[in-house]
Design a protein around this motif. Structure first.
Motif, short mmCIF file in Angstrom:
data_model
loop_
_atom_site.label_atom_id
_atom_site.label_comp_id
_atom_site.label_asym_id
_atom_site.label_seq_id
_atom_site.Cartn_x
_atom_site.Cartn_y
_atom_site.Cartn_z
N ILE A 1 -15.60 -41.31 36.29
CA ILE A 1 -15.43 -40.58 36.84
C ILE A 1 -16.96 -41.24 37.46
O ILE A 1 -17.88 -41.00 37.32
CB ILE A 1 -16.06 -38.79 36.88
N ASP A 2 -16.35 -41.56 39.33
CA ASP A 2 -17.94 -43.09 39.51
C ASP A 2 -17.10 -42.79 41.11
O ASP A 2 -16.68 -43.01 41.20
CB ASP A 2 -17.54 -44.17 39.09
N PRO A 3 -17.73 -42.21 42.17
CA PRO A 3 -18.82 -41.46 42.28
C PRO A 3 -18.62 -39.75 41.57
O PRO A 3 -18.06 -39.35 41.25
CB PRO A 3 -19.34 -41.12 43.56
N LEU A 4 -20.44 -39.07 40.55
CA LEU A 4 -20.18 -38.35 40.96
C LEU A 4 -20.59 -37.20 41.78
O LEU A 4 -21.70 -37.67 42.01
CB LEU A 4 -20.32 -37.64 39.17
N THR A 5 -19.86 -36.38 42.71
CA THR A 5 -20.37 -35.89 43.54
C THR A 5 -20.77 -34.89 43.83
O THR A 5 -21.45 -34.23 42.40
CB THR A 5 -19.43 -35.71 45.04
N ARG A 6 -21.99 -34.51 45.00
CA ARG A 6 -22.59 -33.25 44.48
C ARG A 6 -24.21 -33.05 43.49
O ARG A 6 -24.56 -32.15 43.76
CB ARG A 6 -22.01 -31.34 44.45
N ILE A 7 -24.53 -34.07 43.86
CA ILE A 7 -25.27 -34.34 42.37
C ILE A 7 -26.27 -35.00 43.71
O ILE A 7 -25.94 -36.15 44.98
CB ILE A 7 -25.72 -34.49 41.58
N GLU A 8 -27.47 -34.83 43.41
CA GLU A 8 -28.38 -36.06 44.33
C GLU A 8 -28.10 -37.80 43.20
O GLU A 8 -28.72 -37.52 42.50
CB GLU A 8 -30.01 -35.48 44.05
N HIS B 1 -26.43 -41.39 42.25
CA HIS B 1 -25.61 -41.57 42.31
C HIS B 1 -25.36 -41.67 40.45
O HIS B 1 -25.84 -42.43 39.80
CB HIS B 1 -25.35 -43.63 42.64
N ARG C 1 -22.08 -42.39 37.08
CA ARG C 1 -21.41 -42.28 36.41
C ARG C 1 -20.73 -41.54 35.20
O ARG C 1 -22.24 -41.74 34.35
CB ARG C 1 -21.36 -43.31 36.11
N MET D 1 -26.37 -44.61 38.40
CA MET D 1 -25.59 -46.22 38.96
C MET D 1 -26.75 -46.95 40.07
O MET D 1 -26.32 -47.55 41.30
CB MET D 1 -24.87 -46.07 39.78
#
Lengths: 313, 77
Positions: free
Chosen positions: B21-28, B30, B32, B50
């Motif tokens: 899973i890359d990018p993992l969203t809803r975080i500050e 980047h 993976r 990343m």
């Protein structure tokens, strides 16, 4: 008469009065003559709203935070603009996230606005920012070159910002440096950028079909035309040589000039004395700290140390 | 150019599968994530940041009073 746009706003709990207030704020920020808020409102109601792709590279997400701290502005403008890709806000992850970006690029080629936050590392083949297995540079090339326009928010996307501070270990560059010749490119420096200026830039475009006039560094003149020092509410203390000489001294308590404490207002062009932060609450000099020059070119190197007074103004 | 660390997505049929899973969203930032799935169970998992700016390198030799201004920019959330 209720337009579809007004109905849409009402559904989200935004009254006509809120909308007109917003248009008034935008008109004031853009330096339009008094009374132009209503005309702006009419153009905005009729405007076609483009999708936005928001790219984050070497960033700290502060520009996104600045953007999210103004729920009223966002309700009024961005809910009706569609934010198709924003890593911090979007629901899909992984390959599905990248699909959202690629779908927008394909379906709205030349019609979407690309917002870039953070610098683009160019050293060592770009390994210092990788998203979905691709370098920031290749994602920026693909996304910005097909956009209606690119807006670089914050210093990092403008001139490389903090990552580009000496010795710039990752070869960080701003959008303009990493993608020479990209046009139109609107730079909104500041650490972070001020959401009022981002909103006003987009409002100007929606109302006029063109981007606001910019200076030689690509910054809209309405927001970066005046030097902070000249417009500073403490400027009369500077003229009268009433300076703060130590934190907490009588001059500091009296709200005197912060020049001797290292204020970089004389080197910085920005309208933060006018639009302020946190919904117009305050700004650094208003809170008793000198300006660090965060909207000035390469301020991390050019204007530091931050607590050493400038040798001239 | 240095070799890029980039494990492949192995599309083996079950029971063994590598998920990326890359990018993992809803975080500050980047992030993976990779997981090795064996018989429906996550056998091993890896996370990788990343993005790198080198703030520790940039801080060297500067006026210590400026350190907070720099380190505050590690994360703006």
């Amino acid at each position: 008469m209720r337009t579809p746009f007004a109905e849409k706003l009402e559904q989200r709990g935004v009254s006509r009065r809120d909308f007109l207030k917003f248009c008034g704020l935008m008109a004031a920020t853009l330096g339009l003559p008094a009374g132009s808020g209503r005309a702006l409102a009419q153009s905005l109601e009729a405007a076609v709203r483009p999708p936005i792709v928001w790219l984050e590279f070497q960033d700290c997400t502060a520009d996104s935070e600045s953007f999210l701290r103004e729920p009223t502005l966002i309700n009024l403008l961005f809910d009706s603009l569609s934010l198709d890709y924003h890593e911090t806000l979007m629901a899909p992850s992984g390959a599905q996230a990248e699909k959202s970006r690629l779908d927008t690029i394909r379906d709205y080629a030349g019609q979407y606005i690309c917002v870039v936050e953070g610098s683009i590392p160019t050293a060592d083949g770009g390994v210092y920012a990788m998203i979905g297995g691709r370098t920031a540079l290749s994602i920026a090339q693909e996304t910005c070159s097909n956009a209606l326009a690119t807006i670089a928010v914050g210093n990092c996307a403008w001139d490389g910002g903090i990552a580009a501070a000496a010795p710039n270990p990752t070869g960080a560059k701003g959008v303009g440096g990493a993608l020479p010749g990209l046009s139109p490119l609107i730079n909104l420096p500041g650490c972070p950028m001020n959401v009022v200026n981002l909103t006003a830039t987009i409002v100007y475009f929606l109302a006029n079909g063109q981007w606001p006039e910019r200076d030689s560094l690509g910054r809209p003149r309405f927001a970066y035309g005046e030097e902070i020092h000249e417009e500073c509410p403490r400027h009369h203390h500077y003229e009268a040589e009433r300076f703060v000489l130590a934190w907490g001294d009588q001059g500091h308590r009296n709200g005197w000039c912060l020049f001797r404490m290292g204020c970089k207002g004389p080197r910085t062009r920005h309208n933060c004395w006018q639009v302020k932060w946190n919904g117009g609450t305050n700004w650094p000099i208003g809170a008793g700290h000198g300006c660090i020059g965060c909207a000035a070119p390469n301020f991390w190197d050019n204007l530091s140390p931050f607590y050493t007074a400038l040798t001239d103004d | 150019m240095p070799k890029i660390f980039m494990p492949l997505v192995i599309n083996n049929p079950q029971p063994s599968q590598r998920i990326v899973i890359d990018p993992l969203t809803r975080i500050e930032g980047h992030l993976r994530l990779e997981a090795q799935v064996e018989n429906g169970q996550v056998a091993e998992a890896w996370s990788a940041a990343m993005m790198f700016r080198g703030l520790e390198i940039i801080l060297k030799g500067r006026d210590p009073r400026d350190a907070w201004v720099f380190t505050q920019r590690i994360c703006g959330v």
